[in-house]
Write an enzyme that holds these catalytic residues in place. Structure first.
Site, PDB file in Angstrom:
ATOM      1  N   ARG A  26     -32.408 -33.217  23.099  1.00  0.00           N
ATOM      2  CA  ARG A  26     -31.955 -34.055  21.972  1.00  0.00           C
ATOM      3  C   ARG A  26     -32.831 -35.285  21.768  1.00  0.00           C
ATOM      4  O   ARG A  26     -32.370 -36.305  21.254  1.00  0.00           O
ATOM      5  CB  ARG A  26     -30.493 -34.483  22.134  1.00  0.00           C
ATOM      6  CG  ARG A  26     -29.522 -33.329  22.077  1.00  0.00           C
ATOM      7  CD  ARG A  26     -28.139 -33.771  21.587  1.00  0.00           C
ATOM      8  NE  ARG A  26     -27.193 -32.679  21.755  1.00  0.00           N
ATOM      9  CZ  ARG A  26     -26.082 -32.728  22.494  1.00  0.00           C
ATOM     10  NH1 ARG A  26     -25.764 -33.831  23.128  1.00  0.00           N
ATOM     11  NH2 ARG A  26     -25.295 -31.686  22.584  1.00  0.00           N
ATOM     12  N   ARG A  39     -32.727 -38.858   8.164  1.00  0.00           N
ATOM     13  CA  ARG A  39     -31.416 -38.210   8.015  1.00  0.00           C
ATOM     14  C   ARG A  39     -30.651 -38.780   6.809  1.00  0.00           C
ATOM     15  O   ARG A  39     -29.984 -38.057   6.078  1.00  0.00           O
ATOM     16  CB  ARG A  39     -30.638 -38.401   9.315  1.00  0.00           C
ATOM     17  CG  ARG A  39     -29.157 -38.097   9.287  1.00  0.00           C
ATOM     18  CD  ARG A  39     -28.853 -36.619   9.378  1.00  0.00           C
ATOM     19  NE  ARG A  39     -27.419 -36.390   9.320  1.00  0.00           N
ATOM     20  CZ  ARG A  39     -26.632 -36.165  10.365  1.00  0.00           C
ATOM     21  NH1 ARG A  39     -27.138 -36.116  11.573  1.00  0.00           N
ATOM     22  NH2 ARG A  39     -25.353 -35.963  10.207  1.00  0.00           N
ATOM     23  N   ASP A  76     -30.785 -25.991  15.231  1.00  0.00           N
ATOM     24  CA  ASP A  76     -29.465 -25.906  15.859  1.00  0.00           C
ATOM     25  C   ASP A  76     -29.268 -24.492  16.370  1.00  0.00           C
ATOM     26  O   ASP A  76     -29.757 -23.537  15.764  1.00  0.00           O
ATOM     27  CB  ASP A  76     -28.370 -26.252  14.847  1.00  0.00           C
ATOM     28  CG  ASP A  76     -27.048 -26.521  15.541  1.00  0.00           C
ATOM     29  OD1 ASP A  76     -26.250 -25.563  15.701  1.00  0.00           O
ATOM     30  OD2 ASP A  76     -26.798 -27.660  15.959  1.00  0.00           O
ATOM     31  N   TYR A 153     -18.498 -19.961  19.767  1.00  0.00           N
ATOM     32  CA  TYR A 153     -18.338 -20.619  18.465  1.00  0.00           C
ATOM     33  C   TYR A 153     -17.877 -19.642  17.382  1.00  0.00           C
ATOM     34  O   TYR A 153     -17.062 -19.980  16.527  1.00  0.00           O
ATOM     35  CB  TYR A 153     -19.652 -21.276  18.038  1.00  0.00           C
ATOM     36  CG  TYR A 153     -19.921 -22.588  18.735  1.00  0.00           C
ATOM     37  CD1 TYR A 153     -19.189 -23.734  18.419  1.00  0.00           C
ATOM     38  CD2 TYR A 153     -20.913 -22.696  19.712  1.00  0.00           C
ATOM     39  CE1 TYR A 153     -19.432 -24.942  19.045  1.00  0.00           C
ATOM     40  CE2 TYR A 153     -21.170 -23.904  20.344  1.00  0.00           C
ATOM     41  CZ  TYR A 153     -20.426 -25.023  20.013  1.00  0.00           C
ATOM     42  OH  TYR A 153     -20.663 -26.223  20.639  1.00  0.00           O
TER      43      TYR A 153
END
Length: 346
Positions: A26, A39, A76, A153
């Site tokens: 990260r 962002r 991701d 998920y």
């Protein structure tokens, strides 16, 4: 292209290095004001990850700002289920959410697998742009989620402390779970191979929810699928990072991966013994150590480096860097690793 800094790849292959290479999970993210500026120019995380020029820009930021020894593509793990036909939303402050989840055989059969990776051209384009812009400064890492974590998920529909719906499937419909895991595995292999073609120098498999399975379940529903991926990716080194799965370290010794990532709860000497001498280890400073003073960070980093020793080690945290960590503290960690020299044994 000849790499100017190939320390990380040499450490991954078990070759001698002048010093320990370092990067952070990260590292391209909210710790950097420069990332937050990019962002804020788009609608959110997904638009940023799906815009190759911007994804490349934030991938390179930590190389420029933190002076790490590798870049990792900004993306991701959940792009894989989306490519298979199960879209997700990234909700601010709450994380991923799947409007539709996998509940039946019909749901699994509807998913794409063999062609799914073709939906992820934006990731490969981001890798190509990053590779060109880096111009050989440092290696570029690709990644994907481990099949069990992706299944968790897809079945649960969102993050969870227990993933009880996903774990329930392992008990009540194990054949369905295996069918879904195999589909995810095939997609992931194709996806990682395409990342390598685009320019990734090493790929990492993140099994973020490994630790919520029992050892027996892990050996049935996670390990074999990670092993399949490792066996299929022969072009570049592969790192396996299975958070919380200390019990699986002896299994990883037999996987055709080059590097095993350790979380901060894994004892370094015990882990080395479990994995054996033929793999490199990555990690494993507690991310919370970076909230300490500069002197504390240096002391903890020195302790970690001494425990790992001079060979077959890639310095990292034991998990992703936390978003409210001060960039100066991250820089202190990176600089401490880079300045450290192991004393020859007398």
């Amino acid at each position: 292209m000849q790499l100017k800094n190939d320390l990380l790849l040499r450490a991954a292959r078990g070759e001698k290095t002048e010093r320990t290479p370092v990067w952070l999970m990260r590292q391209a993210g909210r710790i950097l004001p420069e990332y937050r500026a990019v962002r804020s120019s788009v609608s959110g995380f997904k638009e940023l990850a799906e815009t190759p020029e911007l994804a490349a820009e934030v991938t390179i930021q930590p190389v420029d700002i933190l002076d790490v020894d590798a870049a990792i593509i900004f993306s991701d793990i959940l792009v894989v289920p989306e490519a298979m036909g199960l879209p997700y939303d990234m909700i601010e402050q709450r994380g991923p959410s799947f409007p539709k989840t996998i509940q039946s055989l019909a749901d699994v059969e509807e998913l794409r697998s063999t062609e799914a990776h073709l939906e992820l051209e934006y990731v490969y384009e981001a890798i190509r742009i990053t590779k060109k812009a880096l111009n050989g400064r440092v290696p570029l890492l690709g990644f994907a989620g481990a099949p069990w974590t992706i299944l968790a998920y897809m079945v649960e529909g969102h993050g969870s402390k227990t993933f009880s719906k996903a774990r329930k499937m392992l008990y009540t419909e194990p054949q369905l779970a295996h069918l879904l895991l195999q589909k995810i595995t095939e997609t992931t292999i194709n996806y990682l191979k395409a990342q390598v073609v685009a320019g990734a120098n090493l790929v990492q498999i993140f099994d973020s929810w490994a630790g919520i399975l029992s050892p027996a379940q892990y050996r049935e529903f996670s390990g074999p699928y990670i092993n399949q991926i490792c066996a299929a990716i022969t072009e570049v080194p592969v790192t396996v990072f299975a958070k919380g799965a200390f019990f699986a370290l002896p299994d990883f010794a037999h996987y055709p991966c080059s590097v095993v990532g350790l979380d901060w709860n894994m004892d370094i000497a015990t882990s080395r013994q479990a994995v054996g001498p033929d793999k490199s280890l990555q990690g494993n400073l507690d991310p919370c150590a970076l909230y300490g003073s500069f002197d504390q960070i240096k002391a903890e980093t020195h302790k970690m480096l001494q425990a790992f020793g001079p060979d077959r080690h890639i310095a990292n945290l034991g998990h992703g860097v936390y978003p409210d960590t001060a960039p100066d503290k991250v820089r202190c960690f990176v600089e401490t690793v880079k300045e450290y020299r192991h004393q020859p044994e007398s």
